[in-house]
Design a protein around this motif. Structure first.
Motif, mmCIF file in Angstrom:
data_model
loop_
_atom_site.group_PDB
_atom_site.id
_atom_site.type_symbol
_atom_site.label_atom_id
_atom_site.label_comp_id
_atom_site.label_asym_id
_atom_site.label_seq_id
_atom_site.Cartn_x
_atom_site.Cartn_y
_atom_site.Cartn_z
ATOM 1 N N ASP A 147 2.929 -0.229 8.153
ATOM 2 C CA ASP A 147 3.537 -0.087 9.479
ATOM 3 C C ASP A 147 3.789 -1.429 10.146
ATOM 4 O OD1 ASP A 147 3.518 2.656 9.217
ATOM 5 O OD2 ASP A 147 1.610 2.922 10.294
ATOM 6 N N ALA A 148 3.073 -2.460 9.720
ATOM 7 C CA ALA A 148 3.270 -3.796 10.276
ATOM 8 C C ALA A 148 4.244 -4.627 9.451
ATOM 9 C CB ALA A 148 1.933 -4.528 10.400
ATOM 10 N N TRP A 149 5.027 -3.950 8.589
ATOM 11 C CA TRP A 149 6.053 -4.600 7.769
ATOM 12 C C TRP A 149 5.439 -5.608 6.797
ATOM 13 C CZ3 TRP A 149 8.656 -9.371 7.118
ATOM 14 C CH2 TRP A 149 9.888 -9.278 6.470
ATOM 15 N N ARG A 150 4.249 -5.289 6.304
ATOM 16 C CA ARG A 150 3.574 -6.134 5.318
ATOM 17 C C ARG A 150 3.705 -5.486 3.945
ATOM 18 N NH1 ARG A 150 -1.674 -6.023 2.883
ATOM 19 N NH2 ARG A 150 -2.050 -4.087 4.031
ATOM 20 N N PRO A 151 4.279 -6.169 2.951
ATOM 21 C CA PRO A 151 4.301 -5.609 1.595
ATOM 22 C C PRO A 151 2.866 -5.421 1.102
ATOM 23 C CG PRO A 151 5.762 -7.517 1.771
ATOM 24 C CD PRO A 151 4.926 -7.496 3.008
ATOM 25 N N ASP A 152 2.468 -4.179 0.899
ATOM 26 C CA ASP A 152 1.065 -3.913 0.609
ATOM 27 C C ASP A 152 0.823 -3.088 -0.652
ATOM 28 O OD1 ASP A 152 2.055 -1.475 1.618
ATOM 29 O OD2 ASP A 152 0.121 -0.955 2.520
ATOM 30 N N THR A 153 1.888 -2.524 -1.252
ATOM 31 C CA THR A 153 1.694 -1.641 -2.399
ATOM 32 C C THR A 153 2.763 -1.895 -3.454
ATOM 33 O OG1 THR A 153 0.808 0.057 -0.913
ATOM 34 C CG2 THR A 153 1.391 0.756 -3.130
ATOM 35 N N VAL A 154 2.327 -1.988 -4.711
ATOM 36 C CA VAL A 154 3.238 -2.111 -5.852
ATOM 37 C C VAL A 154 3.313 -0.754 -6.551
ATOM 38 C CG1 VAL A 154 3.685 -3.254 -8.061
ATOM 39 C CG2 VAL A 154 2.699 -4.542 -6.166
ATOM 40 N N TRP A 155 4.533 -0.326 -6.834
ATOM 41 C CA TRP A 155 4.770 0.988 -7.423
ATOM 42 C C TRP A 155 5.473 0.856 -8.766
ATOM 43 C CZ3 TRP A 155 3.089 5.370 -4.838
ATOM 44 C CH2 TRP A 155 2.743 5.200 -3.498
ATOM 45 N N LEU A 156 5.284 1.878 -9.588
ATOM 46 C CA LEU A 156 5.948 1.969 -10.885
ATOM 47 C C LEU A 156 6.797 3.232 -10.908
ATOM 48 C CD1 LEU A 156 6.129 0.686 -13.753
ATOM 49 C CD2 LEU A 156 4.349 2.312 -14.446
ATOM 50 N N HIS A 157 8.101 3.045 -11.068
ATOM 51 C CA HIS A 157 9.029 4.174 -11.153
ATOM 52 C C HIS A 157 9.581 4.260 -12.565
ATOM 53 C CE1 HIS A 157 12.262 6.994 -10.224
ATOM 54 N NE2 HIS A 157 13.092 6.166 -10.827
ATOM 55 N N THR A 174 12.772 10.092 -13.519
ATOM 56 C CA THR A 174 11.743 10.942 -12.918
ATOM 57 C C THR A 174 11.866 10.895 -11.398
ATOM 58 O OG1 THR A 174 10.084 9.190 -12.779
ATOM 59 C CG2 THR A 174 10.211 10.433 -14.845
ATOM 60 N N PRO A 175 11.371 11.930 -10.695
ATOM 61 C CA PRO A 175 11.454 11.930 -9.225
ATOM 62 C C PRO A 175 10.645 10.792 -8.619
ATOM 63 C CG PRO A 175 10.936 14.128 -10.071
ATOM 64 C CD PRO A 175 10.804 13.188 -11.219
ATOM 65 N N VAL A 176 11.163 10.232 -7.543
ATOM 66 C CA VAL A 176 10.473 9.146 -6.853
ATOM 67 C C VAL A 176 9.103 9.605 -6.353
ATOM 68 C CG1 VAL A 176 10.574 7.611 -4.841
ATOM 69 C CG2 VAL A 176 12.613 7.985 -6.217
ATOM 70 N N GLU A 177 8.996 10.879 -6.025
ATOM 71 C CA GLU A 177 7.727 11.405 -5.531
ATOM 72 C C GLU A 177 6.613 11.270 -6.557
ATOM 73 O OE1 GLU A 177 10.580 13.089 -5.557
ATOM 74 O OE2 GLU A 177 11.118 12.836 -3.430
ATOM 75 N N LYS A 178 6.971 11.111 -7.828
ATOM 76 C CA LYS A 178 5.964 10.984 -8.878
ATOM 77 C C LYS A 178 5.694 9.532 -9.268
ATOM 78 C CE LYS A 178 6.647 15.553 -10.940
ATOM 79 N NZ LYS A 178 6.886 16.307 -12.201
ATOM 80 N N ASP A 179 6.261 8.590 -8.512
ATOM 81 C CA ASP A 179 6.018 7.182 -8.816
ATOM 82 C C ASP A 179 4.526 6.871 -8.716
ATOM 83 O OD1 ASP A 179 8.691 6.959 -9.129
ATOM 84 O OD2 ASP A 179 9.040 5.665 -7.400
ATOM 85 N N GLU A 180 4.087 5.966 -9.579
ATOM 86 C CA GLU A 180 2.666 5.639 -9.678
ATOM 87 C C GLU A 180 2.355 4.368 -8.897
ATOM 88 O OE1 GLU A 180 1.175 5.948 -13.810
ATOM 89 O OE2 GLU A 180 3.210 6.647 -14.255
ATOM 90 N N LYS A 181 1.244 4.412 -8.192
ATOM 91 C CA LYS A 181 0.774 3.252 -7.443
ATOM 92 C C LYS A 181 0.041 2.323 -8.410
ATOM 93 C CE LYS A 181 -0.956 4.072 -3.414
ATOM 94 N NZ LYS A 181 -1.901 4.474 -2.339
ATOM 95 N N LEU A 182 0.608 1.138 -8.639
ATOM 96 C CA LEU A 182 -0.030 0.172 -9.537
ATOM 97 C C LEU A 182 -1.116 -0.637 -8.844
ATOM 98 C CD1 LEU A 182 2.863 -1.384 -11.655
ATOM 99 C CD2 LEU A 182 1.241 0.401 -12.304
ATOM 100 N N PHE A 183 -0.874 -0.949 -7.573
ATOM 101 C CA PHE A 183 -1.819 -1.822 -6.883
ATOM 102 C C PHE A 183 -1.608 -1.682 -5.381
ATOM 103 C CE2 PHE A 183 -4.264 -5.507 -5.757
ATOM 104 C CZ PHE A 183 -5.075 -5.782 -6.858
#
Length: 704
Positions: A211-221, A225-234
């Motif tokens: 919410d503070a516009w800080r990049p905080d999560t890395v995802w794997l798409h 596959t649907p974006v809703e199933k993307d995996e949180k890497l970190f």
């Protein structure tokens, strides 16, 4: 030129005081209500400010048009970039006369051993050319357009691109099949910049913000596959740290990096198995920064790590990738005052970037003995850095070079021979001759005796700088260890050709003179940034370069804070101050951890929310807090954007309202559809800069 004979009435903002209380200090703020971005009264006030600015600057319309025509006339509007090799293709960009945005293209290699980029001409078709992305088509129907991600798979079959059409730096990533031309259903909204394909092209790695516009999560798409199933890497929970991810040039690892202003940490993920657990390189240690680059030497995976653990200006070490915390081999030792900036590893050698004596340098690192051969250039002032070098085992290294008088130049360094090959120099139309201009560096003495470098450029036909007072445009920044390089600018020629001297004060807080230079201009030493700029202005006045009535200062973002501070400290030294997206309500912002960027900024400015000493120190210099009723301010122009997420429009809006209370001649120009970088599109950007330069020349009293 003069200002209007009959002064117009500026907008009068309503005073709706609220009280801010911290550390026993109550502060009444009459204009904090401007923060209501969606409220009709706020938007109406900003529109009124824009209307007032248009009226007050209407007499400059002819000069603005003249400068715009000069910029346009000096620019080769239809042009091509130097191709960069990746995989089986040469990638390059096109610009076309009359079109706002670039066009991304590629053409096939002539052969697998083809490393000499083809010389492209705008009037000759490129064999096998493919248009990958036309920004003009993508921007249709939008007032703003910006690319935050653009990449093609190593195989060359798929392309991803991230688009922002508001200016808030939130990008929607889309994917296109370059074989069929079809748009794939994969669409990822609300991403941060820098999405990338995995080496095998099966996945997209991207980041999202909190919410503070800080990049905080890395995802794997995974494609298809649907974006809703993307995996949180970190995920990084610490609000002081930004998160990012990218693949090594070798394609061996995904590197997930996180950093604050003073601390960093990196994790490795095997690129062949992106779902495997990340592996820590070095554990996080407060105040220690490092970054790694992968290489293979004698069949062993190694990491070159640049770090400042006990080495203020950093040292370069080599460790085994299998055991990064094991024995360290020092490759380039710490040398006080010679700031190591980065290392780029390739299969057979590496390129080292560093700063010495206020200038950026490049050196070739020999893996066999650790020696560094510095590339040499013959200008006293210049900027240099690595260019696009995506390939793992090239015989050439792409370099970008330029100076105040030398237009941007693309070079290839042939490693085997040590030869620098000129690929292209930015064309400047209208008969530009570099020898008609001169550049130099002089040194001002700060109040504490520190020598401050000042870079200057001017046109020789008006005489040598310093012989007689001339109109002078003084630029400054001085934060985040960011260095202002001596680079070329076509718009700047419109100043120089009218007799203006352009100067940069390399004040403390920047990185020009090494890490200590930065440390001495941050936190509880921040005032050095402001007094250095004042001392630089005084040096230029005292040594006959200019006079106060012929001196205009400019800075943007954190440099805008510098502008607001020096306006309060020494208003008598300047005829005008141009503040772009200025960070002038610094204390209010840094006190509020819910605002974008605030918490991560505590390492730069200090934490006034929890530390009374930091609070008192910031309050002593924050421009909005310190507007003075007892002085005559120079003319001020503040430029901002409604959708800026880095420095919100509310800061300059409040500052201008406060300045008006004490009778200052202050103007506010707010782009209603733009972000931190201002308007999008090259013609729009030229028009915007023409407006600023016309105002600046008017303040300097320079006729067209």
């Amino acid at each position: 030129m003069t200002t209007d004979a009959v002064p117009l009435s500026p907008p009068v903002a309503a005073r709706n005081p609220v009280v801010r209380s911290h550390h026993g200090d109550d502060v009444e703020d009459a204009y904090e209500w401007f923060r209501g971005k969606e409220e009709a009264a706020v938007l109406a006030h900003l529109e009124a400010e824009n209307a007032y600015t248009r009226e007050r600057t209407a007499h400059l319309a002819g000069l603005q048009d003249e400068i715009f025509a000069e910029i346009k006339g000096r620019t080769l509007e239809t042009d091509l970039s130097v191709p960069t090799r990746r995989g089986d293709w040469w990638y390059y960009g096109r610009t076309v006369e009359g079109k706002q945005y670039g066009i991304q293209c590629r053409a096939p290699l002539a052969s697998a051993d083809d490393w000499t980029p083809p010389e492209l001409a705008t009037d000759v078709p490129v064999p096998g050319e493919q248009i990958l992305l036309d920004g003009n088509i993508e921007a249709e129907g939008h007032e703003f357009f910006s690319l935050g991600s653009f990449e093609v798979t190593t195989s060359g079959d798929l392309m991803l691109y991230g688009v922002d059409v508001a200016g808030d730096e939130r990008y929607t990533v889309r994917v296109r099949d370059l074989v069929t031309g079809a748009q794939l259903p994969d669409e990822i909204p609300e991403t941060f910049a820098g999405a990338t394909f995995s080496p095998d092209g099966r996945f997209i790695v991207y980041t999202t913000v909190d919410d503070a516009w800080r990049p905080d999560t890395v995802w794997l798409h995974e494609l298809g596959t649907p974006v809703e199933k993307d995996e949180k890497l970190f995920h990084e929970p610490d609000e002081r740290f930004w998160l990012g991810a990218g693949f090594t040039r070798s394609d061996r690892y995904l590197v997930i990096g996180m950093g604050s202003s003073i601390t960093s940490e990196e994790w490795l993920v095997d690129a062949a198995d992106l779902r495997s657990a990340p592996r820590l390189i070095w554990p996080r240690t407060e105040g220690v920064e490092y970054d790694s680059s992968h290489a293979v030497i004698d069949g062993e995976d190694v990491l070159f790590i640049l770090h400042n653990d006990g080495a203020l200006d950093f040292e370069l070490v080599r460790v085994a990738a299998s055991d990064p915390t094991g024995p360290r081999e020092v490759v380039v030792p710490h040398r006080p005052g010679e700031r190591l900036l980065g290392v780029s590893t390739f299969r057979d050698w590496a390129v080292l970037g560093y700063r010495r004596a206020g200038l950026a340098r490049l050196g070739m690192l020999d893996y066999s003995d650790g020696s560094v051969a510095e590339l040499e250039f013959d200008e006293p002032l210049y900027s240099v850095g690595g260019g696009g070098n995506p390939e793992w085992a090239p015989p050439l290294i792409r370099i970008g070079y330029g100076s105040f008088v030398t237009p941007g130049t693309v070079l290839d360094y042939e490693v085997a021979t040590g030869e620098l090959l000129l690929r292209k120099r930015q064309p400047v139309l209208g008969g530009y001759e570099p020898e008609q201009y001169a550049q130099a560096r002089v040194w001002a003495t700060a109040q504490d005796g520190t020598q401050i470098p000042i870079s200057l450029v001017w046109k020789r036909s008006f005489g040598d700088a310093g012989v007689a007072p001339r109109p002078l445009h003084l630029y400054g920044y001085g934060s985040y260890e960011h260095s202002i390089e001596p680079g070329f600018s076509i718009p700047r020629l419109s100043e120089l050709d009218r007799g203006v001297i352009f100067a940069v004060a390399h004040v403390r807080g920047g990185g020009e003179m090494g890490r200590q230079w930065y440390e001495d201009g941050k936190m509880l030493h921040k005032r050095n940034t402001f007094t250095d700029f004042v001392d630089s202005a005084m040096h230029l006045i005292d040594h006959g370069y200019t006079t106060p009535d012929r001196l205009v200062a400019e800075g943007g973002s954190a440099g805008g804070l510098l502008m607001g501070a020096v306006a309060n400290l020494a208003p008598e030294l300047f005829a005008g101050i141009l503040a772009d997206v200025p960070f002038v309500d610094a204390l209010t912002t840094i006190l509020d951890p819910s605002l974008p960027l605030t918490v991560i900024e505590w390492d730069e400015w200090g934490d006034p929310l929890h530390n009374a000493d930091v609070y008192a120190y910031m309050k002593s210099y924050s421009p909005y807090e310190n507007v003075r009723p007892d002085v005559s301010y120079p003319r001020i122009l503040a430029v901002t954007s409604l959708n800026d997420t880095r420095v919100m429009y509310v800061e300059p809006a409040k500052w201008v309202a406060r300045l008006r209370e004490v009778g200052a001649d202050a103007l506010l120009k707010c782009e209603m559809v733009a972000g931190h970088g201002g308007v999008s599109g090259r013609y729009n950007a030229w028009r915007e800069r023409s407006f600023e330069l016309a105002w600046l020349l008017d303040v300097l009293g320079v006729d067209s």
